[in-house]
Design an enzyme around this catalytic site. Structure first.
Site, PDB file in Angstrom:
ATOM      1  N   VAL A  27      -7.304   1.478 -14.534  1.00 56.11           N
ATOM      2  CA  VAL A  27      -8.143   2.004 -15.264  1.00 56.11           C
ATOM      3  C   VAL A  27      -7.938   2.658 -16.739  1.00 56.11           C
ATOM      4  CG1 VAL A  27     -10.244   1.919 -13.681  1.00 56.11           C
ATOM      5  CG2 VAL A  27      -8.920   4.011 -14.358  1.00 56.11           C
ATOM      6  N   VAL A  36      -5.681   4.112  -7.192  1.00 51.77           N
ATOM      7  CA  VAL A  36      -4.595   4.581  -6.068  1.00 51.77           C
ATOM      8  C   VAL A  36      -4.690   6.178  -5.879  1.00 51.77           C
ATOM      9  CG1 VAL A  36      -2.857   5.372  -8.026  1.00 51.77           C
ATOM     10  CG2 VAL A  36      -1.981   4.383  -5.660  1.00 51.77           C
ATOM     11  N   ASP A  37      -5.389   6.889  -6.723  1.00 56.30           N
ATOM     12  CA  ASP A  37      -5.842   8.167  -6.773  1.00 56.30           C
ATOM     13  C   ASP A  37      -6.731   8.309  -5.420  1.00 56.30           C
ATOM     14  OD1 ASP A  37      -5.976  10.998  -7.028  1.00 56.30           O
ATOM     15  OD2 ASP A  37      -7.276  10.722  -8.939  1.00 56.30           O
ATOM     16  N   ASP A  82       0.888  -1.180   0.082  1.00 53.45           N
ATOM     17  CA  ASP A  82      -0.084   0.124   0.074  1.00 53.45           C
ATOM     18  C   ASP A  82       0.768   1.219   0.002  1.00 53.45           C
ATOM     19  OD1 ASP A  82      -1.808   1.906   0.513  1.00 53.45           O
ATOM     20  OD2 ASP A  82      -2.825   1.034   2.271  1.00 53.45           O
ATOM     21  N   ASN A 141      -5.658  12.090 -12.100  1.00 50.92           N
ATOM     22  CA  ASN A 141      -6.542  12.066 -13.322  1.00 50.92           C
ATOM     23  C   ASN A 141      -6.253  13.763 -13.462  1.00 50.92           C
ATOM     24  OD1 ASN A 141      -8.619  13.534 -11.760  1.00 50.92           O
ATOM     25  ND2 ASN A 141      -9.509  11.904 -11.386  1.00 50.92           N
ATOM     26  N   SER A 191      -0.668   4.651 -14.927  1.00 53.43           N
ATOM     27  CA  SER A 191      -1.639   4.098 -16.185  1.00 53.43           C
ATOM     28  C   SER A 191      -1.946   2.846 -16.427  1.00 53.43           C
ATOM     29  CB  SER A 191      -0.934   4.706 -17.643  1.00 53.43           C
ATOM     30  OG  SER A 191      -1.109   5.984 -17.381  1.00 53.43           O
ATOM     31  N   THR A 192      -1.627   1.649 -15.392  1.00 53.90           N
ATOM     32  CA  THR A 192      -1.756   0.399 -15.854  1.00 53.90           C
ATOM     33  C   THR A 192      -3.024   0.098 -15.217  1.00 53.90           C
ATOM     34  OG1 THR A 192      -0.566  -0.019 -13.492  1.00 53.90           O
ATOM     35  CG2 THR A 192       0.777   0.005 -15.743  1.00 53.90           C
TER      36      THR A 192
END
Length: 168
Positions: free
Chosen positions: A120, A33-34, A10, A24, A117-118
């Protein structure tokens, strides 16, 4: 040369100078993660992100870590993967470079990256990992001493381990 460590875990629990948020473009929180970083940092993180007026794909912005063990959060919107022919590799490379530039500018010695980027955004894991590892290995660091690639799964951890082993 930057020391590289690969862990599964985590990212919000890591005691490092900076963690990277696969954000985003709004920087106002989201899923994956965001969302986890925003929840762990507390409402102050959102308040700090609002005046930043978002962030372009491939760029990066920095805020304090607030309730996180990390001193800073470096936010970078990665590219949404289409087919690899619409500038995605250069944009992903730019994410890692701009994050490391901000880490350097803010005196960070330890930085933890998620696999940008891996999730969604659909970037193929192998290709994204190759870009991440190459950027970190070739980065001319002055202050950054260690990068942790914090993986969300055993499978992702295995990909990082294999790519690092074959990249020297």
């Amino acid at each position: 040369m930057i020391e590289i460590e690969i862990i599964q875990g985590d990212i919000t629990k890591l005691n490092v100078d900076a963690i990277v948020n696969a954000a985003n473009c709004s920087l106002l929180g989201g899923g994956g993660v965001d969302g986890a970083i925003h929840r762990a940092a507390g409402p102050e993180l959102l308040k700090a992100c609002i005046p930043l007026n978002g962030c372009e794909t491939g760029k990066a912005k920095i805020t304090p870590g607030f309730r996180l063990p990390a001193k800073f959060v470096i936010h970078t919107p990665g590219p949404i993967y289409r087919d690899g022919l619409h500038g995605e590799p250069a944009l992903l490379e730019s994410c890692y470079k701009n994050c490391l530039d901000l880490a350097e500018a803010n005196g960070c010695e330890t930085v933890a990256f998620p696999a940008i980027s891996t999730g969604v955004y659909g970037y193929p894991w192998e290709a994204a990992t190759e870009i991440a590892v190459k950027m970190v290995q070739n980065y001319p660091a002055q202050k950054v001493k260690k990068v942790i690639f914090c993986c969300f799964s055993t499978q992702m951890e295995e990909i990082y381990t294999r790519i690092i082993a074959t990249s020297h």
